[in-house]
Scaffold this active site. Structure first.
Site, PDB file in Angstrom:
ATOM      1  N   CYS A 411      86.856  57.912  10.600  1.00 52.33           N
ATOM      2  CA  CYS A 411      86.530  59.188  11.470  1.00 52.33           C
ATOM      3  C   CYS A 411      85.147  59.452  11.960  1.00 52.33           C
ATOM      4  CB  CYS A 411      86.961  60.410  10.640  1.00 52.33           C
ATOM      5  SG  CYS A 411      86.290  60.591   9.000  1.00 52.33           S
ATOM      6  N   HIS A 455      86.659  64.432   6.143  1.00 50.92           N
ATOM      7  CA  HIS A 455      86.948  64.231   7.760  1.00 50.92           C
ATOM      8  C   HIS A 455      85.868  64.707   8.656  1.00 50.92           C
ATOM      9  CE1 HIS A 455      89.509  63.057  11.024  1.00 50.92           C
ATOM     10  NE2 HIS A 455      89.548  64.221  11.484  1.00 50.92           N
ATOM     11  N   ASP A 471      89.216  66.064  18.378  1.00 49.48           N
ATOM     12  CA  ASP A 471      89.199  65.210  17.240  1.00 49.48           C
ATOM     13  C   ASP A 471      89.673  63.931  17.803  1.00 49.48           C
ATOM     14  OD1 ASP A 471      89.619  63.850  14.760  1.00 49.48           O
ATOM     15  OD2 ASP A 471      90.891  65.180  13.871  1.00 49.48           O
TER      16      ASP A 471
END
Length: 655
Positions: A411, A455, A471
């Protein structure tokens, strides 16, 4: 074996055995925190004292004790670079308590070592308050109280069972007062004292992110925090837990903005509100996590920053609980300030040239910011990118290397690349770090967010909408962000029972233990003034305040003291004894009135001999009676008739 042990240990050292046992148990409570050299030194000193007691050797001279104490003091200073703090203080107290053992000669010295043992136990409870250790603390307290009973009654030679029984009864009498003070003694806001943080490292998010320097990301299953919702939790796809926001980028590393602060955009919360309580594990940083996006809390010592972070005035060095309200949808109709655009459009010159050129070309072709965002996400989805926890290392132009060579990362890689592309296209962007998702505990009905769920995502500025979450991981690896189990819990009542049935035995045990520990933290360790006022409302007080707490404490304390006074206040009556003893005491009282009192140490025959010397006029009548009393009382077993006859003689004799 027992006889050999008794021969090795002189009976006069019995109290020392108990003192050493209590002190050793206190040091054992700190075995996971004390340096190895400190544990070794304490063990050597304890063995030294034991050998001196068994072999009846002289204790070391004062000069030796002073040198040993000074050496241990210097070692503690070198180890911790200070004498302040819980770790250094505990090590110093344990070391000095061990040195004190080398001069224990009397009851006063024993009391001092037992006091050190109790203070060591208190020090352990200051930062290790888990439920699993409560039994250890209770057992050690019981042992110390039993040792106090042994030391305090050297002549009585209490058996171990009697000492433990006395200590247990004493602690049981104190338990109601302990519960009363815990529930109703007014809690002050904040900490009465503050302990400096130790040197232990705790896993958690940092205030920097350099995804290009990581070739293997380990996933820790340690809990970061737990969340209890009032009502149903939000959908799993909306479980973004906001943490540090990163603004500065040098082409390789993202960092927080510490020097400049711009005006926050006015927020308009939309959709349902979610009320919840977070129990945050210590991570030695100042930020608190919240469901994105929280309503600014009205809590002293916590600040809602310009980029919507919750920042505490003090580092989170121990578990903390707090209640928040969040909305998962929000917007802002304001325009971004000039300073906000300057900060969140900043890019280093001469770095990641291919990325900047690609972004500017695609933005011109897209025609609008929204279309450009869609084009970038399609590039991530269809461009051969893969999600990996073992990505290759990146060179100095990390975004170029990632987008056009490796195309493999987690991520942090995707958030860094997306934010850079947005800034290159003239769209303000910032990286938000935190956690996503969580594991639902159906037994305790709360969410466990673990370190493995750390994250990173991106917020971009859209005119007329404000900061909006994008995202990229949801496009590249959507399965990473799905939590089907939570959807089942949140979607229907009674779904917890089927879920529990599907768990294997070990998982149920682990979740049950976690639920018990969470209850302990929330209901006991985090029992504060707000919890006390809530308890008062449950007891029927319409407007609870500190005054009611004070009255309850005063009334409960008075009732407890009354019970203790009724139980122990009256002096016990002397035992009446049997008829023979009562007759003997009455005769002695009459002889004392006649001018010849019996001394406390005199037996009946010695008393009779002195009576014959000092009062020969009474000897003919009294001596035969006293001799018959001594024979019946201390001679061969007499019949009941003989005993009654002598008792009547003793009562009827009038000198």
């Amino acid at each position: 074996m027992r006889e050999r042990w008794r021969e090795a240990w002189p009976e006069r050292e019995r109290a020392l055995r108990w003192v050493i046992a209590a002190f050793s148990a206190a040091v054992a409570l700190h075995a996971d925190r004390l340096p190895p050299w400190c544990l070794a030194a304490i063990a050597a000193i304890v063995l030294w004292r034991l050998f001196a007691a068994v072999a009846s050797l002289a204790l070391p001279r004062r000069l030796i004790r002073l040198g040993l104490g000074g050496s241990l003091l210097l070692a503690v200073v070198v180890q911790f670079s200070s004498l302040s703090g819980l770790a250094a203080g505990s090590a110093l107290l344990a070391a000095m308590g061990a040195v004190k053992l080398l001069e224990t000669r009397g009851r006063r010295d024993h009391y001092i070592v037992l006091g050190v043992s109790l203070f060591l136990m208190i020090a352990a409870t200051l930062d290790r308050q888990g439920l699993a250790r409560i039994g250890l603390y209770a057992a050690h307290l019981w042992l110390c109280c039993a040792a106090l009973a042994i030391v305090g009654t050297p002549d009585a030679r209490l058996p171990a069972r009697t000492a433990f029984g006395l200590a247990g009864r004493t602690l049981a009498y104190a338990l109601p007062l302990t519960v009363l003070l815990f529930l109703f003694f007014p809690r002050v806001q904040g900490q009465i004292w503050s302990l400096p943080a130790g040197n232990a490292a705790v896993t958690g998010l940092g205030d920097e992110m350099s995804p290009g320097s990581i070739s293997q990301l380990s996933e820790s299953e340690e809990p970061a925090f737990r969340v209890t919702f009032e009502g149903a939790p939000p959908p799993s796809t909306s479980l973004y837990w906001r943490g540090p926001v990163l603004h500065q980028f040098d082409g390789y590393t993202w960092r927080r903005e510490l020097g400049r602060v711009y005006r926050s955009a006015r927020l308009e919360y939309e959709g349902p509100e979610y009320r919840y309580r977070i129990t945050l594990e210590p991570h030695r940083q100042r930020w608190w996590f919240a469901l994105d996006l929280p309503v600014p809390p009205q809590q002293p010592g916590v600040f809602f920053t310009f980029d919507y972070q919750l920042v505490s005035a003090e580092p989170v060095s121990q578990a903390v609980s707090y209640e928040l309200v969040s909305h998962i949808r929000y917007r802002s109709g304001d325009e971004a300030s000039l300073l906000a655009r300057r900060i969140d459009l900043q890019l280093p010159t001469g770095r990641n040239r291919r990325t900047l050129e690609w972004a500017q070309r695609e933005r011109a072709a897209a025609g609008s910011d929204a279309a450009f965002v869609r084009r970038v996400l399609e590039f991530f989805r269809d461009g051969g990118f893969v999600y990996s926890l073992t990505p290759p290392l990146l060179d100095l132009d990390s975004v170029d290397d990632f987008l056009f060579r490796t195309r493999s990362g987690f991520c942090g890689h995707y958030a860094s690349a997306l934010a850079t592309l947005m800034r290159a296209a003239g769209i303000p962007a910032r990286v938000v770090t935190g956690y996503h998702g969580g594991e639902w505990n159906p037994i305790g009905q709360y969410l466990i967010v673990r370190q493995s769920e750390a994250h990173a995502w991106v917020e971009i500025w859209i005119d007329g909408r404000g900061w909006s979450r994008v995202d990229p991981t949801a496009v590249v690896a959507p399965d990473r962000l799905q939590r089907a189990a939570l959807d089942r819990i949140a979607g229907a009542e009674g779904a917890a029972d089927p879920l529990i049935a599907e768990l294997d035995t070990l998982a149920r045990i682990a979740l049950t233990w976690d639920a018990i520990n969470t209850w302990w933290k929330i209901r006991v360790l985090d029992f504060d003034l707000g919890s006390q006022l809530k308890l008062l409302r449950g007891l029927g007080f319409e407007r609870p305040a500190l005054r009611q707490l004070g009255w309850l404490v005063a009334g409960g304390l008075a009732a407890w003291l009354l019970v203790i006074a009724l139980r122990f206040g009256r002096a016990p009556r002397a035992a009446r004894g049997d008829a023979l003893a009562r007759g003997y005491r009455s005769l002695c009282a009459r002889l004392a009135a006649a001018g010849i009192a019996r001394a406390p140490q005199e037996g009946p025959l010695a008393y009779a001999a002195r009576l014959a010397r000092e009062r020969p006029d009474l000897a003919a009548r009294v001596l035969p009676v006293l001799e018959r009393y001594a024979l019946v009382r201390f001679g061969p077993r007499a019949s009941d008739a003989q005993t009654r006859a002598v008792a009547r003689e003793l009562r009827s004799l009038r000198p």
